[in-house]
Motif scaffolding. Structure first.
Motif, PDB file in Angstrom:
ATOM      1  N   ALA A 134       0.831  -1.295   0.064  1.00  0.00           N
ATOM      2  CA  ALA A 134      -0.030   0.193  -0.069  1.00  0.00           C
ATOM      3  C   ALA A 134       0.759   1.074   0.016  1.00  0.00           C
ATOM      4  O   ALA A 134       0.461   2.155  -0.647  1.00  0.00           O
ATOM      5  CB  ALA A 134      -1.039  -0.025   1.134  1.00  0.00           C
ATOM      6  N   VAL A 135       1.960   1.234   0.789  1.00  0.00           N
ATOM      7  CA  VAL A 135       2.881   2.484   0.743  1.00  0.00           C
ATOM      8  C   VAL A 135       3.461   2.689  -0.811  1.00  0.00           C
ATOM      9  O   VAL A 135       3.427   3.893  -0.937  1.00  0.00           O
ATOM     10  CB  VAL A 135       4.089   2.261   1.929  1.00  0.00           C
ATOM     11  N   VAL A 136       4.001   1.661  -1.281  1.00  0.00           N
ATOM     12  CA  VAL A 136       4.499   1.481  -2.670  1.00  0.00           C
ATOM     13  C   VAL A 136       3.572   2.209  -3.512  1.00  0.00           C
ATOM     14  O   VAL A 136       3.928   3.125  -4.484  1.00  0.00           O
ATOM     15  CB  VAL A 136       5.017   0.187  -3.151  1.00  0.00           C
ATOM     16  N   TYR A 137       2.318   1.627  -3.612  1.00  0.00           N
ATOM     17  CA  TYR A 137       1.310   1.949  -4.261  1.00  0.00           C
ATOM     18  C   TYR A 137       1.030   3.714  -4.193  1.00  0.00           C
ATOM     19  O   TYR A 137       0.750   4.300  -5.158  1.00  0.00           O
ATOM     20  CB  TYR A 137       0.033   1.333  -4.161  1.00  0.00           C
ATOM     21  N   CYS A 138       0.807   4.065  -3.000  1.00  0.00           N
ATOM     22  CA  CYS A 138       0.412   5.297  -2.690  1.00  0.00           C
ATOM     23  C   CYS A 138       1.533   6.427  -3.218  1.00  0.00           C
ATOM     24  O   CYS A 138       1.261   7.367  -3.399  1.00  0.00           O
ATOM     25  CB  CYS A 138       0.045   5.681  -1.008  1.00  0.00           C
ATOM     26  N   VAL A 139       2.757   5.993  -2.884  1.00  0.00           N
ATOM     27  CA  VAL A 139       4.102   6.624  -3.262  1.00  0.00           C
ATOM     28  C   VAL A 139       4.190   6.912  -4.544  1.00  0.00           C
ATOM     29  O   VAL A 139       4.338   8.179  -5.144  1.00  0.00           O
ATOM     30  CB  VAL A 139       5.394   6.339  -2.367  1.00  0.00           C
TER      31      VAL A 139
END
Length: 194
Positions: A134-139
């Motif tokens: 989720a962090v990778v997707y959001c960033v």
């Protein structure tokens, strides 16, 4: 109220969710699907990750002052994927607090068969990967730092709290399970950032 005053999408979402919930937990002959790991997981996964996400989104699309036809939305795709992974964890973790009772009643849940430690560690690892994704997707795909930070903080919190759980303590396991649910519901607030 949702059935009588809602859109067709909301009515269908509530009807299917209620039917699967009844099949999951009723004592009617041939049902009580929660006794069967695959059926139990199927109920949890389908309702939480697909039916609720897509159904409520479709309801909002219909309920707008100028209704829109259903269209693809990256936030809903992300939501279904994230909640699906989270729901897999919940489906496996839900039996951990009552392994002794399930074993005594002859209910052969996965936790009874493979052990509390294996399920607990697998669930924590899956949640950590889900939050990292989720962090990778959001960033990288959304350039949405508030959403990335929120996911990162929840993921770190879960992993840190997991280290404090005494797997021999039913109370500790239940507290951690409740933390998982709090993070699950916090996701609906985080999704507003998308």
């Amino acid at each position: 109220m949702g059935y009588f005053y809602g859109t067709k999408a909301l009515q269908l979402t509530l009807t299917v969710s209620a039917a699967l919930g009844t099949a999951y937990s009723t004592d009617l002959p041939g049902l009580r699907w929660k006794k069967y790991p695959v059926l139990a997981a199927g109920c949890i996964l389908s309702v939480r990750s697909v039916i609720v996400q897509v159904g409520f989104f479709s309801h909002l699309q219909e309920a707008l002052p100028s209704p829109k036809p259903w269209e693809h939305c990256d936030a809903i795709t992300f939501s279904v994927a994230f909640i699906f992974a989270f729901s897999v964890v919940i489906a496996f973790f839900k039996d951990l607090p009552d392994v002794a009772g399930d074993a005594a009643a002859g209910v052969r849940t996965l936790a009874v068969r493979v052990g509390i430690g294996n399920i607990f560690n697998g669930c924590v690892s899956a949640l950590a990967l889900n939050y990292a994704g989720a962090v990778v997707y959001c960033v990288f795909l959304k350039q949405n730092w508030p959403c990335a930070i929120a996911h990162g903080l929840l993921g770190i919190t879960l992993v840190n709290k997991a280290g404090d759980v005494d797997l021999g303590s039913e109370v500790d396991i239940k507290k951690f399970y409740m933390l998982i649910w709090k993070c699950f519901y916090a996701e609906y607030l985080i999704l507003l950032l998308l």
